[in-house]
Design a protein around this motif. Sequence first.
Motif, PDB file in Angstrom:
ATOM      1  N   THR A  99       0.831  -1.212   0.000  1.00  0.00           N
ATOM      2  CA  THR A  99       0.000   0.000   0.000  1.00  0.00           C
ATOM      3  C   THR A  99       0.868   1.266   0.000  1.00  0.00           C
ATOM      4  O   THR A  99       0.421   2.318  -0.439  1.00  0.00           O
ATOM      5  CB  THR A  99      -0.923   0.024   1.236  1.00  0.00           C
ATOM      6  OG1 THR A  99      -0.116  -0.211   2.403  1.00  0.00           O
ATOM      7  CG2 THR A  99      -2.002  -1.036   1.132  1.00  0.00           C
ATOM      8  N   HIS A 100       2.100   1.147   0.536  1.00  0.00           N
ATOM      9  CA  HIS A 100       3.025   2.286   0.524  1.00  0.00           C
ATOM     10  C   HIS A 100       4.193   1.951  -0.394  1.00  0.00           C
ATOM     11  O   HIS A 100       4.731   0.841  -0.331  1.00  0.00           O
ATOM     12  CB  HIS A 100       3.580   2.566   1.921  1.00  0.00           C
ATOM     13  CG  HIS A 100       2.545   3.012   2.890  1.00  0.00           C
ATOM     14  ND1 HIS A 100       1.675   2.141   3.487  1.00  0.00           N
ATOM     15  CD2 HIS A 100       2.223   4.243   3.355  1.00  0.00           C
ATOM     16  CE1 HIS A 100       0.862   2.813   4.287  1.00  0.00           C
ATOM     17  NE2 HIS A 100       1.166   4.089   4.217  1.00  0.00           N
ATOM     18  N   THR A 124      10.939   3.735   5.265  1.00  0.00           N
ATOM     19  CA  THR A 124       9.677   4.160   5.893  1.00  0.00           C
ATOM     20  C   THR A 124       9.244   3.152   6.960  1.00  0.00           C
ATOM     21  O   THR A 124       8.836   3.517   8.071  1.00  0.00           O
ATOM     22  CB  THR A 124       8.567   4.285   4.826  1.00  0.00           C
ATOM     23  OG1 THR A 124       9.022   5.177   3.810  1.00  0.00           O
ATOM     24  CG2 THR A 124       7.271   4.799   5.421  1.00  0.00           C
ATOM     25  N   THR A 128       9.672   4.522  10.998  1.00  0.00           N
ATOM     26  CA  THR A 128       8.402   4.834  11.672  1.00  0.00           C
ATOM     27  C   THR A 128       8.326   4.072  12.997  1.00  0.00           C
ATOM     28  O   THR A 128       7.932   4.627  14.035  1.00  0.00           O
ATOM     29  CB  THR A 128       7.221   4.464  10.760  1.00  0.00           C
ATOM     30  OG1 THR A 128       7.406   5.098   9.499  1.00  0.00           O
ATOM     31  CG2 THR A 128       5.893   4.903  11.362  1.00  0.00           C
ATOM     32  N   SER A 152      -2.352  -5.360  11.246  1.00  0.00           N
ATOM     33  CA  SER A 152      -1.362  -6.447  11.152  1.00  0.00           C
ATOM     34  C   SER A 152      -0.624  -6.419   9.817  1.00  0.00           C
ATOM     35  O   SER A 152      -0.254  -7.452   9.287  1.00  0.00           O
ATOM     36  CB  SER A 152      -2.046  -7.802  11.362  1.00  0.00           C
ATOM     37  OG  SER A 152      -3.011  -8.017  10.340  1.00  0.00           O
ATOM     38  N   GLY A 153      -0.406  -5.211   9.301  1.00  0.00           N
ATOM     39  CA  GLY A 153       0.304  -5.074   8.023  1.00  0.00           C
ATOM     40  C   GLY A 153       1.788  -4.807   8.221  1.00  0.00           C
ATOM     41  O   GLY A 153       2.401  -5.268   9.200  1.00  0.00           O
ATOM     42  N   THR A 154       2.350  -4.041   7.301  1.00  0.00           N
ATOM     43  CA  THR A 154       3.798  -3.781   7.273  1.00  0.00           C
ATOM     44  C   THR A 154       4.276  -3.091   8.545  1.00  0.00           C
ATOM     45  O   THR A 154       5.278  -3.483   9.153  1.00  0.00           O
ATOM     46  CB  THR A 154       4.116  -2.887   6.050  1.00  0.00           C
ATOM     47  OG1 THR A 154       3.611  -3.550   4.891  1.00  0.00           O
ATOM     48  CG2 THR A 154       5.586  -2.633   5.906  1.00  0.00           C
ATOM     49  N   VAL A 215      -1.876   0.989  13.956  1.00  0.00           N
ATOM     50  CA  VAL A 215      -1.238   0.984  12.630  1.00  0.00           C
ATOM     51  C   VAL A 215      -2.217   0.412  11.604  1.00  0.00           C
ATOM     52  O   VAL A 215      -1.942  -0.595  10.945  1.00  0.00           O
ATOM     53  CB  VAL A 215       0.084   0.173  12.624  1.00  0.00           C
ATOM     54  CG1 VAL A 215       1.256   1.016  13.064  1.00  0.00           C
ATOM     55  CG2 VAL A 215      -0.018  -1.092  13.469  1.00  0.00           C
ATOM     56  N   VAL A 237      -0.214   5.847  14.755  1.00  0.00           N
ATOM     57  CA  VAL A 237       0.686   5.900  13.594  1.00  0.00           C
ATOM     58  C   VAL A 237      -0.077   6.060  12.273  1.00  0.00           C
ATOM     59  O   VAL A 237       0.426   6.619  11.309  1.00  0.00           O
ATOM     60  CB  VAL A 237       1.568   4.625  13.571  1.00  0.00           C
ATOM     61  CG1 VAL A 237       2.463   4.571  12.348  1.00  0.00           C
ATOM     62  CG2 VAL A 237       2.403   4.543  14.842  1.00  0.00           C
ATOM     63  N   GLY A 238      -1.323   5.561  12.235  1.00  0.00           N
ATOM     64  CA  GLY A 238      -2.108   5.676  10.989  1.00  0.00           C
ATOM     65  C   GLY A 238      -2.844   7.006  10.932  1.00  0.00           C
ATOM     66  O   GLY A 238      -2.489   7.957  11.644  1.00  0.00           O
ATOM     67  N   ALA A 239      -3.865   7.086  10.051  1.00  0.00           N
ATOM     68  CA  ALA A 239      -4.721   8.284   9.921  1.00  0.00           C
ATOM     69  C   ALA A 239      -3.893   9.536   9.629  1.00  0.00           C
ATOM     70  O   ALA A 239      -3.798  10.450  10.453  1.00  0.00           O
ATOM     71  CB  ALA A 239      -5.579   8.472  11.173  1.00  0.00           C
ATOM     72  N   GLY A 305       4.910  11.030  10.470  1.00  0.00           N
ATOM     73  CA  GLY A 305       6.070  10.712   9.653  1.00  0.00           C
ATOM     74  C   GLY A 305       6.733  11.987   9.160  1.00  0.00           C
ATOM     75  O   GLY A 305       6.057  12.896   8.706  1.00  0.00           O
TER      76      GLY A 305
END
Length: 323
Positions: A99-100, A124, A128, A152-154, A215, A237-239, A305
């Motif tokens: 996704t990134h 990244t 992070t 539960s991703g990267t 995340v 960390v998200g949003a 970030g």
Amino acid sequence: MAMEHRSSTFEFVTAEKVLSVLSYKLLIDAVERGLGLFSKSKSSSGQDANRSSVDQPVRTTVAVPNKGFLGCMPVYIEADELLVTKLVTFFPKNENVPTHNAVVAVFHANTGVPRAFLDGDTITTRRTAAASVVATKHLANGKPTVLAILGSGTQAASHYEAFCETFSSLKQVRVWNHKPERAKEFANKDERRHNCVACESVEDAVRGADVIVTVTSSSSPVLMAQWVKPGAHINGVGACRPEWAEIDPNLMRSAVVYVDSREGALQESGDVLLSKAEVYAEIGEVVNGTKTAHTDKTTVFKSLGMAVEDAVAAKIVLDELGL
Ligand SMILES: NC(=O)C1=CN([C@@H]2O[C@H](COP(=O)(O)OP(=O)(O)OC[C@H]3O[C@@H](n4cnc5c(N)ncnc54)[C@H](O)[C@@H]3O)[C@@H](O)[C@H]2O)C=CC1
Ligand SMILES: O=C([O-])C1=[NH+]CCC1
């Protein structure tokens, strides 16, 4: 004088090479120093012998409607003569590709000539998690024994790795995903994840946890205030868009909120903007000792970030590889 053709004079550093040298041990110290330099650059006068000069505007983004965005993240760190920009895309609906996606470009600071291009996904991913570790070292209430990871991703994987490596006090890591089978896959990935348990609900994952990491790619809150233990530390960390949030606005308003960049948070963080929570400090100000670490209170580190984190990571890679 004839112009020299320079296109072959800079290196491309692959993901494998980045990973081979970018250890959390080196990165956590470098990110901590970078966060401190960033916050010092705005508060000290030109006469101050400890003055630092970091020029890092808030990232600019262009949207690809209904798909994602491209962000441009430049920085100049005078003390390290680092002139760097990251280009990063976030396409949250990608299924079979990450996704990134990112590339980090490093230029010679005295001439502006390109020096190296580095795989930016690995940078990244690790820097992070390193920033969250730095915030947790300063803001956690004592030695954490239970960590909850939502998503539960990267980033979940890098946070798991960086936290387990840094906090030997951790006894249990709980992971939650909105698709429960993904949380199970994460917890059972290999025997090194023996301390990891998959949870069916966010509440199960976070009740009693000392440290929580959010995340996810969710654009609406997943972490609710009533489930969080008083005194817990949360790394949000998200949003990363002004209209997105991962954290209950009541939790944002009742916690002591730290950010990576105040200016960035007030432009980009839906968790801050939509809740109208007060930003108490930049984490770099805590690193510099100019703001208090309220370890006895519930704290949130809202991470968006920053290019300064990418730049110090790129420096480690170039130095370690002798480039
Ligand atoms: N603060 C920073 O410096 C950085 C923040 N991020 C952000 O961290 C978050 C995670 O990034 P990655 O792990 O790389 O992404 P990823 O795509 O690998 O993982 C995203 C996770 O969110 C979950 N998810 C998707 N939709 C959801 C929903 N509606 N509710 C709950 N969970 C949902 C997915 O199942 C997956 O586990 C993203 O929001 C990303 O933009 C990423 C890089 C740097
Ligand atoms: O800092 C970063 O690279 C990003 N923050 C959110 C998406 C990517």
